[in-house]
Each structure stands twice: as C-alpha cells, then as structure tokens.
Design a protein around this motif. Structure first.
Motif, short mmCIF file in Angstrom:
data_model
loop_
_atom_site.label_atom_id
_atom_site.label_comp_id
_atom_site.label_asym_id
_atom_site.label_seq_id
_atom_site.Cartn_x
_atom_site.Cartn_y
_atom_site.Cartn_z
N THR A 9 34.49 40.99 62.76
CA THR A 9 35.40 39.98 63.29
C THR A 9 35.92 40.26 64.53
OG1 THR A 9 36.03 39.69 61.05
CG2 THR A 9 37.58 39.04 62.60
N ARG A 55 35.14 37.70 67.56
CA ARG A 55 36.25 37.02 68.28
C ARG A 55 36.54 37.25 69.93
NH1 ARG A 55 41.10 39.02 68.95
NH2 ARG A 55 40.82 40.46 67.47
N GLU A 64 41.59 44.32 61.92
CA GLU A 64 40.47 43.22 61.39
C GLU A 64 39.05 44.22 61.34
OE1 GLU A 64 41.47 39.10 63.41
OE2 GLU A 64 40.79 40.60 64.81
#
Length: 577
Positions: free
Chosen positions: A410, A414, A406
């Motif tokens: 991100t 996250r 990713e």
C-alpha cells in the motif's frame, strides 16, 4: 533408527520492532545475537550444558546450528525429546510470541530411504507453522498484560522450572552491546579484542548512537541476505545418502556462509569508516542489529548506506566463492548451480526513516524491500534483457518522510504512483519506479553503482556549485510538474537540461534512463530523441503507464551529497539547540 528435531525462527525483522520502541528493538537484537551459534555461551549452548547433567554422553548431534535455526538428531529418543522440551521452555520465555516452526520425528538409517524421509521431515517442518498448538506464555484472565505489546507479561526474574533454567536466562548485560559490535568491527592491526583501545572505540560508537537518537534525524535501516540460499540447501540435502554425510556437508556450508557474511560485513565497515576518517569526521552513526548465517541487519548513517551495501555485496560474493570451493566436496559442488561455484550473491533493502519514528512497521517494510530486490534478481517478470543477470546482487530502497502502519504494498503504490494524463494518449498514470536496482556497475541495466558514479562525476564537474543543480534542480522541477499533472512541462524541463549540459553528461543521462530489448519496457519517442521515462506494457504491447527512476536519483543525492552532517546534529542536540 535415528530421531531428528528441526527448529527454525520466522519473521525476525518484524519481531525486532514489535513494540514500536527503538530501545526495545535494540534490546531484542542484543538478545538475538546470543541466540543460536556454535559456542557454549549462547542460549542454545546453555540449554545443552543443562541437558549434559542428565545425559553426560552428549548424544545430541547438529546438522546445522546458525542464524536462528538448528537441525539436530540423535540415536537416543529420550534425550532428543527432553532437549526439545527444555529448549522450547527457554525459547518461549526468552522470546515470547516469536514465530517459529519445529518438527520431531524418526528417520531411517537405510540410505535408500534417506532422501525421501529427510524431504518429508522438512515438509512437515514448514507445515507446522499452520498447526494450532498451545504455546507459553499462556494467558488467562488474571494475567497482567505487557504495557508495550498488550500480550501476557513474562517475568524474567521468576523461576518457572528450576534454578538451572534461571541461570540459562540470566546474561551478562555489560558485554551485550559490545559483543554484537565486535562481529561487525574488526580490531586494527596489532590490537586484539581484549585491548582497552578496541573496547573504547566500540564504547564511542554506542555513546554516539545513543546521543544521535535524540536528534530526530534520518537513519538508514539495512537488511541483506543471500540469494537462493534455501534452494542451495535443498540441493545439498538431495545430494546426500545418509545423515553423517549430510551433517558434514551442511556444517562446512553453514560455517563458510557465516564466516563470509561476517568478514564481508567487517570489510564494508572498514572501507566506509576509512572514508569517514578521511573526511575528518569525528562521528559515524552505526548500530548492528542482526548478523547470523546469511542475514545482516543494521542501522547506519544515511550518507553511507549505499556505499556500505555496494562494498558488502561485492565482498560477500568474493568470499563465498573462495570458502565454499575450499570446504565442500567437489562432487557435491558439481551438483549445485554454477553460480555457487562462482560465489553466492546477496540482495536486500534500505529504508530511510526518521530515527524517532515508531519502528513497529520498520521490519515489515525493509523485508518487503528486500523481497522486491530478490524478485528483480530472480527475474520474476520474465524480462528478456534480465535473463543474463539472474542471481546478481540487487537492492531496493525507499524514503519514508512520515510514520505509517500501512502495508508495504500500500505504501509503495500510494507514494510512487500518481495520476498524470499524457496529452494525445490514453495513458493516465506515471510511476516513479519501484526503487529497485542491480548493484554491480558491469550490468547494462540501471544500477546503483552507476547512479552513484553519475552523481559523483557531476559533483566533480561542478566543484564550485554546492548544489550542482543543473541536473538536480531540474529533476526537482520535473517532480513538481508531474505532481501537478503537467507532463509536458516536465518533459520541457528535461529537454532544456539536455540542451544545456555537455555531451558527457548527456550520454550519462541516456544510459541512466534507457532500457533496451525489453519485453515489458519500451523506449518511446514523442518529440525528443531521448526521454526520461519508458513505457511499461502488457503482453499485447498496450501501454499500462509511464515510468522513470529519476526520483530515486534524488533520494541518493539527498542522502549521499546533500544531507546535513551528524557531527553538527549531535553537537546541536548536546547544546540544546
């Protein structure tokens, strides 16, 4: 009339991990180490030696020739044009698909036009990244793809142009790894680089790292570069009136910067390695990757990553202050930021990852971390209390427990932010912070040096408690409570900790978690005097979410004080355990 040829490489960190294989990353770093410098043995030097056969008067002059970039000029258009063609042919074969920009053009000898024309030349250099140009190797349907990247395969053995080109590409593989280690590891007093004892020491580092790769343990990737170097180079350029003066100043600046980077890297290594020896350890995991200009990239045993970055940034500032003031004309120096005369600073990122994880995304993540650190030192958020610390050294760090492809943003959003409703409020989000801090201890703002000192002092206070867990175990309980959406249980654990520890630790906790006079951060008293968090607010003073850096303390603790010994890991792997 003069002719100018500018060349810069881009995204070297991403290029290092392009195949996802650590072995390839190391091989590429070894090749990059011999890429562009002042010597005749580097790739650029060999290209110039080849050009000398056609142009024996050596008409090519260099404004800058370090760190993956060079700026050249000549009165002879034909010579500079041939140099460009030969250089690009070698570059495309040696480093296929590496991102780069280049520009070839004219520049007037009229000093009144120099500033405007040189500025336009660099703008066109940057713009060349957006031009659609055919580059080698060119893929047709009959071209075999490379198994690692899927891109057209490049045969290093095939002579694409002449025997001269093949001689440029061939290298002495026996000395490749030794050469990059020698840049980071200074010989001991009374020992030179040709001494067998020095070569044996470097050989041991190489063997230990190769064995460590089989353990599957953690490794720390460090990437640092100078703060505001690009702007400083632009100001130096704008202060010149002709190519000769520009060349002289840039050569002095580039030389001072490169020497400061290398000497600071050697100093940091010596300091950390001395600590390793004092601890009685036989193994120290250390693998250099890039050292050029103001860029430094390496892999190091996680336990010593933070200490290396503290030692390096402090010495870098000290050396640049000394060398730049001695080598650059005072009139030019006075046109630069006052911070340059006080010494340049460096910021970067540290990524903790498993050594067996694919490295394809490692470069992008560690560059993202370095970018976050630079955002802090530039004070991009415009925080009032940070204005006085603008330009200071900073570091961002992150621990990856699983491999991920990713994007950096991100991954960070996250893993460091989660829903956690705060009873009695409309707040539904809690952040573990960005993992980005200043480095120096004299800054009255959360910084890495104070985090390290806090953990070290707490360790001394509780010498018999291996886990010195009154603080550490409480932080872990708080992490668990927050992940379960139980904010009050986390706060209750923190209150119990503050009631249990002595006044010294209580004051240290206050310093670690308090941000004052902030435009975007506000302290908040719900029911206790001092909290483990602060509010992040918008321009209207509306709370967006709560944030706390205590999770970052756990990362520092884990790697500096609780991680297993690499001597044991290598021994276990060697015994098949």
């Amino acid at each position: 009339m003069s002719y100018i040829y500018l060349f810069e490489t881009k995204s070297i960190q991403s290029y290092l991990g392009r195949t996802g294989n650590l072995r390839d990353l190391i091989a590429i770093s070894d090749k990059l180490d011999n890429f562009i410098d002042d010597s005749n043995d580097c790739i650029l030097g060999k290209v110039l030696q080849t050009l000398h056969e056609t142009y024996p008067d050596d008409p090519i002059n260099f404004i800058r020739r370090r760190g993956g970039s060079f700026y050249s000029y000549s009165k002879n258009e034909s010579a500079l044009s041939d140099f460009r063609k030969l250089w690009l042919l070698v570059f495309y074969q040696y480093f296929p698909y590496m991102q780069h920009t280049d520009y070839f053009g004219e520049i007037s000898d009229d000093s009144s036009k120099f500033k405007e024309e040189i500025s336009i030349a660099f703008k066109k250099l940057n713009a060349s990244a957006n031009l659609a140009e055919l580059q080698l190797p060119y893929s047709t349907i009959a071209v075999e793809p490379n198994k690692s990247t899927g891109m057209p395969a490049v045969d290093y053995e095939r002579d694409l142009a002449s025997s001269t080109l093949k001689s440029i590409i061939d290298s002495d593989d026996e000395s490749v790894s030794q050469r990059i280690y020698q840049k980071f590891i200074p010989p001991q007093k009374g020992v030179d680089k040709q001494d067998s004892r020095y070569k044996l020491l470097i050989g041991k580092f190489i063997r230990d790292f190769n064995r460590y790769q089989n353990t599957g343990s953690d490794i720390a990737y460090l990437h640092f570069d100078g703060n505001g170097i690009g702007q400083t180079i632009i100001k130096i350029r704008d202060a010149q009136s002709n190519l000769d003066d520009y060349t002289k100043t840039m050569k002095n600046f580039s030389k001072s910067l490169s020497e400061s980077t290398q000497e600071a890297a050697q100093y940091a290594f010596s300091e950390v390695y001395q600590k390793v020896q004092n601890e009685g350890k036989e193994t120290f995991i250390f693998r250099p990757l890039v050292l050029g200009g103001d860029d430094l990239t390496l892999m190091i045993e996680p336990k010593y990553a933070f200490e290396y970055c503290v030692k390096y940034t402090k010495k870098f500032k000290e050396l640049t202050q000394k060398k730049l003031c001695a080598s650059i004309d005072k009139k030019i120096l006075n046109t630069l930021e006052s911070s340059v005369k006080d010494g340049l600073t460096a910021s970067g990122g540290i990524l903790f990852n498993k050594i067996k994880h694919p490295v394809s995304n490692t470069g992008a993540i560690v560059e993202g971390l370095a970018s976050k650190a630079k955002d802090l030192t530039k004070n991009k958020d415009g925080l009032q209390e940070l204005s006085q610390f603008k330009g200071r050294s900073a570091v961002a760090f992150y621990r990856m427990s699983t491999s991920s492809q990713e994007s950096f943003d991100t991954i960070m959003s996250r893993s460091r932010t989660f829903k956690c409703r705060i009873p009695g409020t409309e707040i539904e989000q809690f952040s573990l912070g960005g993992g980005v801090y200043f480095i120096d201890s004299d800054i009255e703002y959360p910084n890495i040096s104070n985090f390290m000192k806090f953990l070290e002092r707490h360790k001394e206070i509780n010498p018999k408690n291996k886990d010195y867990s009154s603080v550490i175990s409480t932080f872990r309980k708080m992490m668990t409570s927050l992940s379960r959406n139980d904010f009050y249980e986390a706060k209750r654990n923190y209150e119990m900790l503050r009631n249990k520890v002595n006044s010294d630790i209580k004051n240290e906790l206050y310093k670690l978690f308090t941000l004052t006079d902030s435009k975007n951060h506000q302290s908040d008293n719900f029911e206790v005097n001092d909290n483990f968090y602060y509010r992040v607010v918008d321009a209207d003073n509306k709370t967006l979410y709560l944030e706390s850096p205590f999770a970052d303390l756990l990362v520092i603790y884990h790697f500096m004080y609780a991680d297993s010994d690499c001597d044991e890991q290598i021994a276990a792997d060697s015994n098949g355990i």
